[in-house]
Design an enzyme around this catalytic site. Sequence first.
Site, PDB file in Angstrom:
ATOM      1  N   ARG A   1      -7.777  -3.816  -7.481  1.00  0.00           N
ATOM      2  CA  ARG A   1      -8.289  -3.168  -8.684  1.00  0.00           C
ATOM      3  C   ARG A   1      -7.333  -2.034  -9.007  1.00  0.00           C
ATOM      4  O   ARG A   1      -6.939  -1.282  -8.114  1.00  0.00           O
ATOM      5  CB  ARG A   1      -9.682  -2.623  -8.313  1.00  0.00           C
TER       6      ARG A   1
ATOM      7  N   HIS B   1      -9.691  -1.734   4.629  1.00  0.00           N
ATOM      8  CA  HIS B   1      -8.412  -2.371   4.272  1.00  0.00           C
ATOM      9  C   HIS B   1      -8.040  -3.430   5.300  1.00  0.00           C
ATOM     10  O   HIS B   1      -7.534  -4.494   4.968  1.00  0.00           O
ATOM     11  CB  HIS B   1      -7.288  -1.334   4.227  1.00  0.00           C
TER      12      HIS B   1
ATOM     13  N   THR C   1       0.822  -1.205   0.000  1.00  0.00           N
ATOM     14  CA  THR C   1       0.000   0.000   0.000  1.00  0.00           C
ATOM     15  C   THR C   1       0.859   1.259   0.000  1.00  0.00           C
ATOM     16  O   THR C   1       2.002   1.233   0.434  1.00  0.00           O
ATOM     17  CB  THR C   1      -0.970   0.025   1.210  1.00  0.00           C
ATOM     18  N   ARG C   2       0.269   2.352  -0.522  1.00  0.00           N
ATOM     19  CA  ARG C   2       0.935   3.657  -0.478  1.00  0.00           C
ATOM     20  C   ARG C   2      -0.017   4.690   0.121  1.00  0.00           C
ATOM     21  O   ARG C   2       0.203   5.881   0.027  1.00  0.00           O
ATOM     22  CB  ARG C   2       1.390   4.108  -1.868  1.00  0.00           C
TER      23      ARG C   2
ATOM     24  N   HIS D   1      -7.665   2.138   6.213  1.00  0.00           N
ATOM     25  CA  HIS D   1      -8.840   2.318   7.045  1.00  0.00           C
ATOM     26  C   HIS D   1      -9.430   0.941   7.378  1.00  0.00           C
ATOM     27  O   HIS D   1      -8.844  -0.082   7.050  1.00  0.00           O
ATOM     28  CB  HIS D   1      -9.848   3.221   6.330  1.00  0.00           C
TER      29      HIS D   1
END
Length: 570
Positions: free
Chosen positions: A291, A205, A197-198, A202
Amino acid sequence: MTTIIEPHGGELKERLLGETEAQALKKEAAGFPSWDLTERQICDLEMIVNGAFSPLEGFLCRADYESVLKDMRLTDNTVWPMPITLDVTDEFASGVNAGDKVALRDGEGVIVAVLNLEDKWTPDKIAEANAVFGTEDTKHPAVNYMMNIAGPVYLGGSVDAIEAVRHYDFVHLRNSPKELRERFKRQGWHSVVAFQTRNPMHRAHQELTFRAAKQSEANLLIQPVVGMTKPGDIDHYSRVRCYEKLIKQYPEQTSALSLLPLAMRMGGPREALWHALIRKNYGCTHFIVGRDHAGPGNDSKGEPFYGPYDAQELVSKYQEEIGMEMVPFKMVVYVKERAGFMPMDEVDDSLTTMNISGTEFRRRLQEGLDIPEWFSFPEVVEELRKTHPSKKNQGYTVFFTGLSGAGKSTIANALLVKLLEMGGRSVTLLDGDIVRKNLSSNLGFSKEDRDTNIKRIGFVAREITKAGGVAICAPIAPYAETRKAVRDSVSSVGGFIEIYVSTPLDVCEGRDRKGLYQQAREGKIKEFTGISDPYEVPVEPELNIDTRDCTPDEAAQTILLKLEKFGFIG
Ligand code: PPS
């Protein structure tokens, strides 16, 4: 029980020399031609040296580079989708040849590694952009980097590292592939699903990663990128503090957090495959692909660069060959009736789903509005609020532009005292004349000097804005492109309000308070804005003020109302 997965290509290619060898090479390296690594090259070097880019042992040579572009494979047929190249200037390249050794310096000028130069060539960047990123549109951050920032010549060869790239932040969360592999082994983790992740994470996730781990019967590694991400992303310091809060929400024995010093390219499908290989090197067996994974956003026509599932398709095509299982990211939504999250495809019409988009989340942060607990953990929101204060608490820049004598300084001074009277923030006036006496005393009025002057003002304004203060700038700033550069740079740290003081030339000249117009007409002052030098009228300033129509007091009031409307005052 299965043993931990092998690194890509069979073995971890760590490139850090032993103590004695490193010391000997360090002495020799002082005499080598030396190259100051860019921020991205430092990230790449770190990933080469710690083995995360195994089987690479250095920066790609031409044959491997061409093979990667064409087939996503090295010349020995190993899958490798991303060209890792060392770009340099023409000038530097002309002074080195195959067989030379090149000292590589970090940002502080320390020699951290030596490149055993094997190859040097001038790449066809258009061909590279099309092959790797499927576009030559410079809206793509990596294409922009390649075309406008990277040097024109590539150097290839293996590297020998004298010391590891240093980090002083979050040291306890930085692990090399070898360290993570040892940790997994120690903890008995033989199946590990990695999440890349970047962005801040929340509740959704947390849910989907936890579900992905349960579904794969694997342990979970949250491995956020802290090298270089997409320009405009939330800084990694804030994000990591959020991840540290979030990781406490997972069962302690089954999940881990570790940082990845990768420089992302935002290369969509190729990048997703590259990410999977990197995670394999860290000892993971599964990789979550979402996605539009590593998507760079929209192109200059407003169309997405990649299809939403291109990345998943590519990774799934290679998963067997590379020995990494792809776990598709299953969108989850909050369901009101269940007071919890459910996979989107399991929700029927009888249920009420709730969501807050990324844009809406940012709006609420900016305006200091409520962010519900079902959406994000309160500890995470609290962290984000510290570094992303609401507009009321943010710094901002008021940037006046207009002809000499238009009234910029007078209005700026009126605004200054009104803001000081209101209190609450520190206010600095960077007036054209004052700046020219101090910061820019060595500059004249050529295009180049004017641009340098405005960039300096922009730099100071950005620092003031970043620190939560107010910068009022009042230069002529005649060039649209330079004004835009200042706007872009300041906007990334706070507010930016451009005010065009549009008093027409004949009125400014009629006033001629400094007697400069007369001297310019007589040819005694050269390159005078409006007379013998251009002024590019702002197209979309936040405010347009013509001093024929209002007093300085009225102008300052109009600006205060605008600031109130934007949320900076109130
Ligand atoms: S710029 O173009 O933004 O860098 O100019 P700036 O720093 O605002 O400086 C403008 C002030 O310098 C005086 N001056 C000139 N202006 C324009 N052209 C020429 N050739 C020139 N020579 C001196 C002038 O007083 C400007 O001040 P203001 O406050 O705008 O009248």
